[in-house]
Motif scaffolding. Sequence first.
Motif, mmCIF file in Angstrom:
data_model
loop_
_atom_site.group_PDB
_atom_site.id
_atom_site.type_symbol
_atom_site.label_atom_id
_atom_site.label_comp_id
_atom_site.label_asym_id
_atom_site.label_seq_id
_atom_site.Cartn_x
_atom_site.Cartn_y
_atom_site.Cartn_z
ATOM 1 N N SER A 1 23.854 -9.086 3.782
ATOM 2 C CA SER A 1 22.550 -9.274 3.128
ATOM 3 C C SER A 1 22.503 -10.598 2.373
ATOM 4 O O SER A 1 21.464 -11.266 2.334
ATOM 5 N N GLY A 2 23.645 -10.989 1.781
ATOM 6 C CA GLY A 2 23.700 -12.263 1.063
ATOM 7 C C GLY A 2 23.458 -13.438 1.982
ATOM 8 O O GLY A 2 22.749 -14.393 1.617
ATOM 9 N N LEU A 3 24.045 -13.402 3.178
ATOM 10 C CA LEU A 3 23.835 -14.480 4.142
ATOM 11 C C LEU A 3 22.374 -14.536 4.574
ATOM 12 O O LEU A 3 21.783 -15.623 4.674
ATOM 13 N N GLN A 4 21.792 -13.380 4.818
ATOM 14 C CA GLN A 4 20.392 -13.346 5.240
ATOM 15 C C GLN A 4 19.471 -13.883 4.155
ATOM 16 O O GLN A 4 18.513 -14.615 4.441
ATOM 17 N N GLU A 5 19.763 -13.553 2.892
ATOM 18 C CA GLU A 5 18.953 -14.049 1.778
ATOM 19 C C GLU A 5 19.076 -15.572 1.646
ATOM 20 O O GLU A 5 18.075 -16.271 1.447
#
Length: 333
Positions: free
Chosen positions: A279-283
């Motif tokens: 999720s951090g990468l996507q954000e």
Amino acid sequence: MSLTILAIESSCDDTSAAIVRDGAVLSNKTANQEIHQLYGGVVPEAASRAHQINILPVVEGAIRAAGISKTEIDAVAFTRGPGLIGSLIVGVSFAKGFALSRNLPLIEVNHMMAHVLAHFAEATKPNFPFLCLTVSGGHTQILIVRDYLEMEVIGQTIDDAAGEAFDKTGKMLGLDYPAGPIIDKLAREGQARFTFPEPKIPGLNFSFSGLKTSILYFIKKQVAENPNFIAENLADICASVQARIVSILLHKLTKAAEETGIREIALAGGVSANSALRSGLQEEGLKRGWNTYIPKFEYCTDNAAMIGITGYYKYLKGEFVGQEVTPVARWEV
């Protein structure tokens, strides 16, 4: 004429076999080894013995699931390294024996290169060149991937890997092995209210040994003051540790993207299954205008499909090895 490859993966404690035809995965079977939970980590001798038990049924299962016969196999790809030498010997020996019995070409595969190329088992594939953050129990790397078989490591850990930081933290907290998925699950129930330092490592390299030490001292200090500290704060500890590990990884990846100007960003390796990292990468991707790529869970952990995909591209370039090939514990991309 189609090209069908049998792929073997046995670098650590998972025995896996896959059938890849013309770059598409027909089957991907894996046998896990639960025995290591008793010891809180992988026991090399136990792992190699379990591979000997599992490899034939796993290969037969992959061939059966693909709906093909052994006579349709055109080549055998296998993990040569890096990994546990005893585990690798089992996979390499089986691959050599199978290839020799049917007079098939052999294709050696670098395990870490295969993690990167796992993205090409997916329908949506990154465009060259792309950056790949590869994170596992034994490796943490940032690579520029210019072509299927052309990769350059531009950042890597100078000591411990991110996956090891998860597992050692789990051991400190009394969690089962492997601790990474357990910490991930507990972290979702907690808040990252404890602060751990971010290593000041120059360039694009990583370090996790200092973080592990700070976590150890923190836990010892808190338990000395309150013997029930871990039990009362387990979810928050997990959330705090996970938040710091993820922030370290994404900080370096962001720096790499800024320095190279590359906006195609991929994630690979066992730790890429971590929900906070995904999720951090996507954000970050949404915020910075990146195109981000994350494999399905089955292609994150050690699996033979990624070995078969890599083997496919090596076959097209005629990169074969002979029966004299031996496994290697260490092998740079």
